[in-house]
Enzyme design. Structure first.
Site, short mmCIF file in Angstrom:
data_model
loop_
_atom_site.label_atom_id
_atom_site.label_comp_id
_atom_site.label_asym_id
_atom_site.label_seq_id
_atom_site.Cartn_x
_atom_site.Cartn_y
_atom_site.Cartn_z
N THR A 271 0.85 -1.19 0.00
CA THR A 271 0.00 0.00 0.00
C THR A 271 0.89 1.24 0.00
O THR A 271 1.84 1.33 0.77
CB THR A 271 -0.94 0.02 1.21
OG1 THR A 271 -1.82 -1.11 1.15
CG2 THR A 271 -1.78 1.29 1.22
N PHE A 273 1.26 5.19 0.68
CA PHE A 273 0.70 6.25 1.51
C PHE A 273 1.34 7.58 1.14
O PHE A 273 2.54 7.64 0.81
CB PHE A 273 0.96 5.98 2.99
CG PHE A 273 0.26 4.76 3.54
CD1 PHE A 273 -0.97 4.86 4.18
CD2 PHE A 273 0.86 3.51 3.43
CE1 PHE A 273 -1.60 3.74 4.69
CE2 PHE A 273 0.22 2.38 3.94
CZ PHE A 273 -1.00 2.49 4.57
#
Length: 384
Positions: A271, A273
């Site tokens: 992921t 960010f």
């Protein structure tokens, strides 16, 4: 006869004596380290004093990346570079705190992947402010209730998180830095075996990322989405037939058993960010640029923008459209470029792009971020 009380506790030449001598050496080195850390802290305080009264941001991601790159390049070992980086992340975090308290908003509650990503990027010294939604993180930064915010942008398996892109359109905030985290999931419960699990709670993304495992190992369990993985873990108190999918560290935080780990269907699960702030970083050297733009509703308008970028040899690494709220069938575009578009050499290109778009906004120019394994707290070799 009385025993000889003058007999040494450790026999000369023994293993115990050798270890004792090594430990004395470690103690001496620790004393030196503490002295040097305090000397560094004093220099950080002096930086803060010289900037007193200036509203400039204390988070300087490229400067921090430069420090880490220099240290790892000079590291002779045997301390691994990822350990050295982990130590210095906290030293840099402490240095920022000494200059000024730092408030960091993130998608809460405590124990979410956003929370762990925030600590991986910024250390443990800031004041972390959990928010209920991604929009609340943006609002806290835009309203200057927080100095920085950490928001998820995209997952390597599930794609872009639309709420983050939509809020970039809504709020006037800037991208300061990025961090890409490997995400691993565990099944947590107050129960001691899978046989007891009848309900599984988690955020929709982890549920999707573990769907195959759940179908194989808990085919009859009821799956219930929650606002976050941390909220899912918090629900387990008093529910012995329930389990939650989340980060391994949630087990210690909520006194839960780890029934299985890892359980994600595909191990290469990352992921990305963004760290956002209320102002542009204005650093001298930056690697990437993110844009929001709209184009005229006519044939070839998007092609023209892309052609101008290609003509300058700029690599486009992400392009995505999102609907404009309140304007039916109208869209804005989010793009990632591998360059600092604010450099003087791109001044003419930027003017051309502005002429060929309805609107164009630079969300931020920032250094390419590190890759961090949240399961281990280690920094991957992608980091400087």
């Amino acid at each position: 006869m009385n025993p000889d009380t003058t007999k040494p506790a450790v026999a000369p030449g023994s293993l115990e004596e050798a270890l004792l001598e090594i430990r004395r050496g470690i103690d001496a080195v620790d004393d030196e380290i503490v002295g040097l850390l305090n000397k560094r802290a004093a220099l950080s305080l002096e930086v803060g004093r010289r900037k007193d009264g200036r509203a400039s941001a204390i988070f300087k991601p490229f400067r921090e990346q430069e420090v880490l790159a220099r240290l790892t390049a000079a590291n002779p070992g045997p301390l691994p570079n990822n350990h050295l980086i982990a130590v210095y992340r906290e030293i840099l975090s402490s240095s920022r705190r000494l200059q000024r308290p730092e408030r960091v908003a993130y998608l809460g509650p405590e124990g979410t992947f956003s929370h762990f990503a925030a600590m991986a990027a910024l250390g443990h010294s800031p004041d972390f402010l959990p928010q209920t939604t991604i929009g609340d993180v943006f609002a806290a930064v835009a309203g200057k209730q927080a100095d920085l915010g950490v928001v998820p942008l995209e997952n390597s398996l599930q794609g872009t998180i639309g709420q983050s892109l939509d809020n970039f359109q809504r709020y006037n905030v800037f991208i300061q830095a990025e961090i890409t985290c490997r995400v691993s999931h565990a099944l947590l419960s107050t129960a001691t075996s899978l046989d007891a699990v009848e309900i599984v709670y988690s955020h929709p993304q982890p549920l999707a990322q573990c769907a195959g495992w759940l179908k194989t190992h808990l085919p009859r369990a009821k799956v219930i989405p929650t606002d976050s993985t941390a909220a899912a873990a918090a629900r387990l108190a008093g529910e012995p037939n329930a389990a939650a999918i989340g980060h391994l560290r949630l087990a210690a935080m909520h006194h839960l058993n780890v029934l299985a780990s890892p359980i994600e269907d595909l191990p290469d699960n990352w992921t990305r960010f963004f760290i956002i702030g209320p102002e542009d970083t204005k650093q001298q050297t930056r690697d990437k640029t993110s844009l929001l733009f709209t184009v005229p509703n006519k044939p070839g308008s998007l092609h023209q923008v892309l052609a101008h970028l290609a003509g300058e040899g700029i690599n486009l690494t992400k392009l995505e459209s999102r609907p404009i709220r309140g304007e039916k069938w109208q869209y804005f575009f989010f793009a990632d470029l591998q360059c600092d578009l604010t450099r003087e050499e791109y001044k003419k290109l930027l003017a051309t792009l502005t002429e060929n778009t309805h609107s164009l906004r630079i969300l931020g120019c920032y250094p390419a971020g590190p890759q961090v394994d949240l399961a281990e707290g280690a920094t991957d070799k992608g980091d400087a």
